[in-house]
Design an enzyme around this catalytic site. Structure first.
Site, PDB file in Angstrom:
ATOM      1  N   PHE A 161      -1.660   1.514   0.458  1.00  0.00           N
ATOM      2  CA  PHE A 161      -1.548   0.554   1.554  1.00  0.00           C
ATOM      3  C   PHE A 161      -0.235  -0.204   1.421  1.00  0.00           C
ATOM      4  O   PHE A 161       0.039  -0.813   0.386  1.00  0.00           O
ATOM      5  CB  PHE A 161      -2.708  -0.432   1.515  1.00  0.00           C
ATOM      6  CG  PHE A 161      -4.027   0.146   1.995  1.00  0.00           C
ATOM      7  CD1 PHE A 161      -4.204   1.510   2.136  1.00  0.00           C
ATOM      8  CD2 PHE A 161      -5.078  -0.693   2.314  1.00  0.00           C
ATOM      9  CE1 PHE A 161      -5.411   2.031   2.576  1.00  0.00           C
ATOM     10  CE2 PHE A 161      -6.291  -0.192   2.761  1.00  0.00           C
ATOM     11  CZ  PHE A 161      -6.452   1.183   2.893  1.00  0.00           C
ATOM     12  N   GLU A 162       0.572  -0.171   2.452  1.00  0.00           N
ATOM     13  CA  GLU A 162       1.886  -0.805   2.427  1.00  0.00           C
ATOM     14  C   GLU A 162       2.058  -1.715   3.642  1.00  0.00           C
ATOM     15  O   GLU A 162       1.145  -1.891   4.448  1.00  0.00           O
ATOM     16  CB  GLU A 162       2.984   0.268   2.396  1.00  0.00           C
ATOM     17  CG  GLU A 162       2.913   1.179   1.185  1.00  0.00           C
ATOM     18  CD  GLU A 162       4.052   2.183   1.122  1.00  0.00           C
ATOM     19  OE1 GLU A 162       5.079   1.970   1.816  1.00  0.00           O
ATOM     20  OE2 GLU A 162       3.936   3.183   0.392  1.00  0.00           O
TER      21      GLU A 162
END
Length: 602
Positions: free
Chosen positions: A385-386
């Site tokens: 997750f970015e």
């Protein structure tokens, strides 16, 4: 992980402890610390692991001082519970000698505080001020050193403020009895004891950790390391303060959760561009070299940011002319697994923003990820997750007990998947440094707001899932400068950055400088270093020679340069890279260097 190069930097403000003279006491104020000059030995003080003793030299005043020596994971914490008045201002002070000596107060009912000094030499005065909460009747004052540092000296500890004493004041309760420890897991221990008449709460003391306040005559202590012995004592608390501590009890946690996932002792992890091409060329699953022990399929992405509905497809023929058919791909996955490799679905990436704001979205996430795993026969999940996928809500300040729905729902979703697929389920994570190591300085929007709410936002996820976590490989690239445990900034591109960033994961660190909230160390077999395979793959490429230096320092304590690690970890699991495709594009320089370092043939 990036399809194209980018740089995530932090602009944030935070308040820290200070080194200065405190304000003068008001006429009605009193010094409430008992035996602050240590003239009566350690009377009134409790020091972790027998780390403290009184000495006659050096001293700041009188004839005695406290000398405390950190050892291993014990930071030589000495503390005392002090009765205070609610809704009142107090100034805590002490004279200290040594490097990285901390002075602080916890349980204030408002914002716990600390001050520290970095440089050794002559005695220096530390002071800090706090205000008690409307119902706070006792606080814990403490001093401690830092891991790997030599002994430090503390003298003339004072807590100046309104005196809570007077006729008719209650007396502290008796010490708790019957303390037992049971139901140990790899990261927690259940404690219980006999309730004490007149006690309104209790405080659990464990080795060098901050005291844990509880309201009942039992507590589950979490965040412990696997296969480790711990000693616990308990104090009873009422409006007059804390009782003498109970007799100690010891317990040993079980073997580590998460396990190795069937991985070799030293593993190479790579991302395979499965659903897209970006200039590095498409590599068919069957053609992935045997060097790669974990193959992360990049990427599963949501239909929208908040849908939770994750989809995965192979790269379109128009974009990847040599792409295999779904049947060929699935057969190649099985062949890799038969050869001992793990194949995971990686969720997110640079373009795949994922947020789980509700339990309904969480459940959609679980079912859709499960369908992908089942359809392709995969071994587990990688969380990448970015961007804005993870952030902390205002007021969510404790990584140990997150309240932000998106964080809580992600933790719950992963636990559900782990329960569905059992102990063989492989779980990995690939956060950026902004979401992990930056948490040493900043956490969320901060106690006063105004900071980037994404700072340190992965920490509660990692902490809650540490028993299920197979590998954490932080992306040591596409990063701004990050402060290490030496309180110096480190920049990507060389061995120094990887050494400092990995040392933080294997040592643990106080979150946002709060020594009462320390992110515990991960086990070395849970940690791999994340790097770009080539200069094309991302900012912060590190040459093979510098990668070797980093491995030497962390596993052998050689080639460390100026940074001093807090340990040596020959069990460090290995390396991760973005990506298998870029490594292939670069003539396999990255994977061949790894194989050569560990004497592998592939």
């Amino acid at each position: 992980m990036r399809r194209t190069r980018s740089l995530l930097t932090a602009v944030a403000l935070a308040a820290a402890g200070f080194l200065a003279a405190g304000p003068p006491a008001a006429a009605a104020d009193a010094d409430l610390v008992r035996n602050g000059g240590f003239e009566a030995g350690l009377d009134g003080w409790s020091c972790s692991g027998g780390s403290g003793a009184t000495v006659t030299a050096p001293v700041h005043g009188g004839s005695s001082a406290l000398k405390a020596t950190p050892a291993g994971q014990d930071n030589a914490r000495c503390s005392q519970s002090v009765t205070v008045k609610p809704d009142s201002t107090y100034t805590l002070g002490a004279w200290v000698q040594g490097a990285y000596v901390y002075l602080g107060a916890s349980g204030t009912g408002t914002t716990d505080v600390s001050a520290w000094t970095q440089s050794p030499g002559a005695f220096k005065q530390l002071t800090t001020t706090f205000r008690t909460g409307p119902s706070t009747t006792s606080v814990t004052v403490h001093t401690h050193g830092w891991y790997g540092q030599p002994a430090h000296v503390t003298d003339d500890v004072t807590l100046v403020g309104p005196d809570p004493g007077g006729p008719g004041q209650p007396r502290p309760p008796a010490a708790p009895t019957g303390l037992t420890a049971s139901a140990a897991s790899s990261s927690s221990v259940l404690l219980s004891w006999t309730a004490v008449p007149g006690a309104t709460s209790y405080t659990v003391h464990r080795d060098g950790a901050a005291p844990l306040p509880v309201t009942a005559a039992s507590a589950t202590v979490t965040g412990l390391a696997a296969s480790t012995a711990y000693t616990f004592r308990v104090g009873a608390v009422n409006a007059a303060g804390e009782s003498p501590l109970s007799a100690p009890v010891s317990a040993t946690t079980t073997g580590g959760g998460g396990g190795g996932g069937g991985l070799p002792a030293h593993a190479l992890v790579g991302y395979l561009h499965t659903s897209f091409a970006n200039g590095s060329g498409y590599v068919r699953m069957a053609d992935v070299p045997a060097s790669w022990d974990v193959i992360n399929l990049a990427f599963g992405e949501p239909t929208s940011v908040t849908s939770g509905d994750i989809r995965f497809r192979l790269c379109p023929v128009a974009e990847c002319p040599n792409v295999e058919s779904p049947a060929e791909f699935k057969a190649a996955v099985k062949a890799k697994q038969a050869a001992g490799k793990k194949v995971l679905i990686s969720i997110g990436g640079q373009n795949g923003q994922v947020q789980l704001p509700t339990t309904a979205v969480r459940d959609t996430f679980v079912s859709s990820v499960g369908r992908i795993i089942d359809e392709y026969g995969l071994d587990g999940l990688d969380i990448d997750f970015e961007g804005h996928s993870l952030s902390l809500a205002t007021g969510d300040t404790d990584f140990r007990a997150p309240t932000t729905p998106g964080i809580v729902n992600l933790i719950s979703a992963v636990k559900s998947l782990k329960a569905r697929y059992g102990p063989g389920f492989v779980l990995t994570m690939a956060p950026e440094t902004f979401f992990v190591q930056l948490g040493y300085q900043f956490y969320g929007s901060g106690p006063w707001g105004g900071q980037d709410p994404r700072a340190g936002a992965y920490l509660p996820v990692i902490h809650a899932l540490r028993d299920d976590l197979t590998l954490l490989h932080v992306q040591d690239y596409n990063s701004g400068p990050i402060m290490g445990l030496d309180n110096q900034y480190h920049s990507m591109g060389g061995a120094d950055f990887h050494i400092a960033m990995t040392d933080m994961l294997l040592t643990g660190f106080p979150v946002a400088g709060n020594t009462a909230r320390v992110f515990p160390a991960l086990r070395p077999e849970q940690v791999a270093i994340g790097l770009p395979a080539t200069t094309n793959a991302g900012n912060g490429h590190t040459s093979p020679a510098e990668v070797t230096k980093a491995l030497n320092c962390l596993t052998k304590k050689t080639d460390c340069g100026t940074y001093q690690t807090h340990g040596t970890w020959p069990g460090l699991r290995g390396l991760m890279t973005w990506s298998i495709n870029w490594d292939h594009f670069g003539g396999r320089e990255f994977s061949r260097n790894f194989d050569a370092y560990y004497g592998r043939t592939a």
